[in-house]
Motif scaffolding. Structure first.
Motif, PDB file in Angstrom:
ATOM      1  N   ARG A  13      41.588  -7.352  51.412  1.00 53.77           N
ATOM      2  CA  ARG A  13      41.051  -6.003  51.617  1.00 53.77           C
ATOM      3  C   ARG A  13      42.124  -4.929  51.673  1.00 53.77           C
ATOM      4  O   ARG A  13      41.845  -3.749  51.474  1.00 53.77           O
ATOM      5  CB  ARG A  13      40.239  -5.958  52.912  1.00 53.77           C
ATOM      6  N   VAL A  17      40.012   0.131  47.547  1.00 52.83           N
ATOM      7  CA  VAL A  17      39.180   1.319  47.694  1.00 52.83           C
ATOM      8  C   VAL A  17      37.717   0.921  47.885  1.00 52.83           C
ATOM      9  O   VAL A  17      37.041   1.377  48.804  1.00 52.83           O
ATOM     10  CB  VAL A  17      39.311   2.246  46.461  1.00 52.83           C
ATOM     11  N   GLU A  18      37.216   0.057  46.984  1.00 53.12           N
ATOM     12  CA  GLU A  18      35.829  -0.403  47.069  1.00 53.12           C
ATOM     13  C   GLU A  18      35.762  -1.891  46.771  1.00 53.12           C
ATOM     14  O   GLU A  18      36.545  -2.414  45.975  1.00 53.12           O
ATOM     15  CB  GLU A  18      34.939   0.351  46.076  1.00 53.12           C
ATOM     16  N   HIS A  20      32.643  -4.506  45.758  1.00 53.88           N
ATOM     17  CA  HIS A  20      31.210  -4.686  45.445  1.00 53.88           C
ATOM     18  C   HIS A  20      30.931  -6.180  45.278  1.00 53.88           C
ATOM     19  O   HIS A  20      31.256  -6.759  44.272  1.00 53.88           O
ATOM     20  CB  HIS A  20      30.835  -3.960  44.155  1.00 53.88           C
ATOM     21  N   THR A  21      30.406  -6.838  46.288  1.00 52.12           N
ATOM     22  CA  THR A  21      30.105  -6.300  47.607  1.00 52.12           C
ATOM     23  C   THR A  21      30.964  -7.040  48.637  1.00 52.12           C
ATOM     24  O   THR A  21      31.423  -8.165  48.373  1.00 52.12           O
ATOM     25  CB  THR A  21      28.632  -6.499  47.971  1.00 52.12           C
ATOM     26  N   THR A 194      40.447   2.369  40.284  1.00 56.92           N
ATOM     27  CA  THR A 194      39.178   3.055  40.554  1.00 56.92           C
ATOM     28  C   THR A 194      38.537   3.603  39.283  1.00 56.92           C
ATOM     29  O   THR A 194      37.322   3.804  39.238  1.00 56.92           O
ATOM     30  CB  THR A 194      39.398   4.210  41.551  1.00 56.92           C
ATOM     31  N   THR A 197      35.720   1.152  37.735  1.00 58.11           N
ATOM     32  CA  THR A 197      34.544   0.733  38.499  1.00 58.11           C
ATOM     33  C   THR A 197      33.344   0.442  37.610  1.00 58.11           C
ATOM     34  O   THR A 197      32.679  -0.593  37.757  1.00 58.11           O
ATOM     35  CB  THR A 197      34.166   1.819  39.538  1.00 58.11           C
ATOM     36  N   THR A 219      38.272  -2.697  43.515  1.00 61.33           N
ATOM     37  CA  THR A 219      39.070  -1.632  42.901  1.00 61.33           C
ATOM     38  C   THR A 219      40.213  -1.194  43.810  1.00 61.33           C
ATOM     39  O   THR A 219      40.078  -1.129  45.021  1.00 61.33           O
ATOM     40  CB  THR A 219      38.205  -0.400  42.560  1.00 61.33           C
TER      41      THR A 219
END
Length: 398
Positions: A13, A17-18, A20-21, A194, A197, A219
């Protein structure tokens, strides 16, 4: 494989940034640890240029973290997608690369990737393996997996469509081709910046439609360049190249805006978050020196880092000229100052040279040159300085 699930998730982690999921990631990591089956972690690269910079190493570094955790890193070389050109973040159609250009770029690219990844444990695949075998019927079937409306949800496509800028039909295939890569290698996780995505989520959709377990899309941020505003890019001149000399790399890091320090430590080093805060709580110059030493050590050696730091202090703290600098032989005893900067490689263009001179950033033997039209007749061994970090020893010709 490392047994501590919580520790794996903490490493994975970091800097992301993101995801999913997040639930899918935790479940996949847990299953991988409990069964001993490494996750297949994908990163796709189109060799559009031969050189990589620190911006590229953000996602490469994340892939290396997966390797260190015992998972299988899969590097997809886009020899076919490279001929389309990734439209991500583009305001116009990219020029397609030839097969010869791709192969030339790929050779040096892989040599540089070796500085980040454990290449011996890396699975390298070319997407030409499957795309070269596809029939036109196969392409039509793949194209039918999405809609024009879905493609226009992409921010870059939507902006181009609204402004009337052309969108090539082949560009609409790119996300589907990248998604197909995930299907072919049965990716558990795909990494990207990013700006990727949409493409990564397309992979989830296609895998799901073909009864594969959908990949996790993770990302990473786009590294801001030395100017402190734009993403790192060779074309913008705000980059630090992986193959640059130790001294040049260290000097560029020392020029970083203070505002970028936390992101650079987080994305380019393995220093724990708490230690990063402690370092940044001290003097900014000391923090930058630690960052510079860390980066130079990674891509050169600890001895090179020591030498680069000592040379930097000698030149910039003690106001001395570098002990080693490139020599430039002039075409004659006298040369125009604009031509001089071009000959020394200190300016990218004549307009860039004029900007540097007007800004007071050019001197010969410590004497500033402000007249754009002046001629320079330097003695043998004179030192040209442009800005704070570029030097050259001048050798008059003729």
């Amino acid at each position: 494989m490392e047994p501590d699930i919580g520790r794996q998730l903490e490493v994975i982690r970091r800097g992301a940034v993101e995801i999913h999921t997040a639930e899918d990631l935790e479940r996949k990591v847990r299953v991988a640890v409990e069964t001993g089956r490494p996750l297949r972690v994908k990163l796709g690269l189109d060799p559009t240029a031969p050189d990589i910079h620190l911006g590229h190493t953000v996602v490469l570094g994340k892939l290396r973290q997966f390797q260190d955790l015992g998972h299988q890193a899969v590097l997809i070389i886009g020899d076919y997608t490279g001929m389309v050109g990734d439209p991500s973040g583009r305001s116009k159609t990219r020029p397609a690369l030839t097969a010869e250009e791709i192969e030339k770029n790929l050779k040096t690219y892989l040599e540089q990737v070796d500085a980040v990844l454990d290449v011996e444990k890396l699975e390298i695949r070319r997407n030409g393996e499957w795309f070269s075998k596809m029939s036109f019927a196969d392409v039509l079937k793949m194209a039918g997996a999405s809609t024009v409306a879905r493609m226009l949800e992409r921010d870059d496509f939507a902006k181009r469509y609204k402004s009337g800028a052309p969108i090539g039909v082949h560009e609409l295939l790119y996300p589907l081709m990248q998604a197909r890569d995930s299907v072919e290698i049965r990716a558990d996780i795909e990494l990207g910046g990013t700006d990727q995505t949409f493409n990564l989520l397309a992979g989830r959709d296609m895998q799901r439609s073909l009864d594969q377990e959908p990949q996790v899309a993770l990302t990473m941020p786009l590294l801001v360049g030395l100017d402190g505003t734009e993403k790192m890019s060779k074309s913008l001149g705000n980059y630090v190249g992986v193959t640059e000399s130790a001294g040049e790399t260290f000097g560029k890091v020392m020029s970083l805006p203070d505002s970028l320090m936390k992101s650079y430590f987080t994305l380019l080093t393995d220093l724990p978050a708490g230690q990063i805060d402690d370092v940044l709580a001290g003097h900014p110059r000391e923090a930058k020196e630690r960052l510079g030493r860390t980066i130079v050590t990674r891509y050169h050696s600890a001895d090179d880092a020591d030498a680069a730091a000592a040379e930097f202090r000698r030149v910039f703290s003690e106001r001395k000229t570098p002990s080693d600098m490139p020599e430039v032989t002039l075409p004659g005893p006298t040369v125009g100052v604009v031509d001089l900067l071009m000959l020394a490689g200190h300016a990218k263009s004549r307009s860039d040279a004029r900007r540097l001179i007007s800004g007071g950033g050019v001197s010969v033997n410590g004497k500033k040159i402000l007249d754009l039209h002046s001629d320079v007749s330097p003695p043998d061994g004179a030192v040209l300085q442009t800005g704070k970090r570029r030097f050259a020893k001048l050798r008059p010709g003729g």
